[in-house]
Write an enzyme that holds these catalytic residues in place. Sequence first.
Site, short mmCIF file in Angstrom:
data_model
loop_
_atom_site.label_atom_id
_atom_site.label_comp_id
_atom_site.label_asym_id
_atom_site.label_seq_id
_atom_site.Cartn_x
_atom_site.Cartn_y
_atom_site.Cartn_z
N TRP A 94 0.74 -1.20 -0.24
CA TRP A 94 -0.01 0.05 0.09
C TRP A 94 0.98 1.38 -0.03
CZ3 TRP A 94 -4.33 -1.44 -1.81
CH2 TRP A 94 -4.90 -2.55 -1.51
N ASP A 138 -1.58 6.84 6.21
CA ASP A 138 -2.85 5.78 5.71
C ASP A 138 -2.98 5.00 7.20
OD1 ASP A 138 -4.21 3.62 4.92
OD2 ASP A 138 -2.83 3.27 3.06
N LYS A 183 -12.21 -2.25 7.33
CA LYS A 183 -11.54 -2.88 8.46
C LYS A 183 -12.24 -2.68 9.71
CE LYS A 183 -8.00 -2.66 5.14
NZ LYS A 183 -8.52 -3.67 4.28
N1 PLP Z 1 -4.24 1.14 2.62
C1 PLP Z 1 -4.09 -0.03 3.26
C2 PLP Z 1 -3.44 -0.21 4.61
C3 PLP Z 1 -4.97 -1.15 3.14
O1 PLP Z 1 -5.01 -2.17 3.62
C4 PLP Z 1 -6.06 -0.95 1.91
C5 PLP Z 1 -6.90 -2.01 1.51
O2 PLP Z 1 -6.82 -3.12 2.32
C6 PLP Z 1 -5.82 0.16 1.00
C7 PLP Z 1 -4.94 1.16 1.45
C8 PLP Z 1 -6.63 0.43 0.04
O3 PLP Z 1 -7.85 0.75 0.37
P1 PLP Z 1 -9.09 0.83 -0.72
O4 PLP Z 1 -9.37 -0.60 -1.37
O5 PLP Z 1 -10.34 1.30 0.28
O6 PLP Z 1 -8.67 1.75 -1.62
#
Ligand code: PLP
Length: 356
Positions: free
Chosen positions: A99, A166, A190
Amino acid sequence: MKTHNFYAGPSILPEFTKERTAEAVMNFAGTGLSVMEVSHRSKEFVAVMDEARDLVKELLEVPADYEVLFLQGGASTQFYMVPFNLMKTKAAYLNTGTWASKAIKEAKLYGEVIEVASSKDKNFNYIPRGYEVPSDVDYLHITTNNTIFGTEILEDLDVPVRIVADMSSDIFSRPIDIKKYDVIYAGAQKNLAPSGVTLVIIKKDILGKVDRPIPTMIDYRTHIDKESMFNTPPTVPVFAALMTLRWLKENGGIKEMEKKNIAKAKLLYDELDRNKMFVPNIPNPEDRSRMNVTFVMAPGFEEFEKEFLEVAAAHNIVGIKGHRSVGGFRASIYNAMPIESVGVLVEAMKEFEAKH
Ligand code: PLP
């Protein structure tokens, strides 16, 4: 028989959230209508949005110069919305996983990215420490919990610039010092709500400093001015988020949640450190995520991976197959996961060891 839900996201939510949302899907706030079919401008829904915003502020002790937003597009939209709104020339990024790497890719479209450290050399199985953050960057971006690899930054970092974080997979799992952050964002799916809404906490005075024109929809100021109602908000996920926020408050708030999360993580990691058949993926206990516990079969026991998945299934354990980039297993033990379910997994591991 109860199903023990270890999925990484969308994932387990409090029974309270599910029950109240199910009720509101049939009859919302005494309107005789579903929460799916009332206007977001109705007084009943505006009250939901207002209370959700206020509860985030209360639970996380958000200072008055910050705003709380409920947006769409997932955390992935924040990967570009952050640099678009905040990056004047350069920003620092800590690369702790998939991520974080995706956030870096987007930021590079808007300026210079200084990757202050990376744990890629060991397939992201540790949190880098001891790196320098230049004091002239616009912000430092971190991913506090690495959902895929199972590492977590468990403290608010001391750095010379403010942080953009994030917190998709560990928001509300421990108290945070909001003053150290310019932006905190989290996809809801989550620890908060079903997918479809993204929580953003943002310091207001950092906005309006970049020269590039910003499309209305991705300008944070639009959503601050319109109180997250510039466009039609995802009403059902926002309603569910409010229920989880009420549940958090009724269950002692974030400090209480942290205590439970520490106890759950300890139960599972202690077993992983003890059991001869399994090893935790993250060697340093200080880097181990309290939300996503990743582990593999110990050397010599690799052939038993499939069999353990079957044993887990027989115990009504779902969602523990590891992400394809790590393999093995991942047990996600978010806020709503009761310690009893972690206990069931630990018992299954003990039985498995005894059998082999
Ligand atoms: N950041 C983290 C730490 C994640 O765990 C996730 C998805 O699992 C994301 C970003 C991406 O999120 P989204 O699917 O809401 O764009």
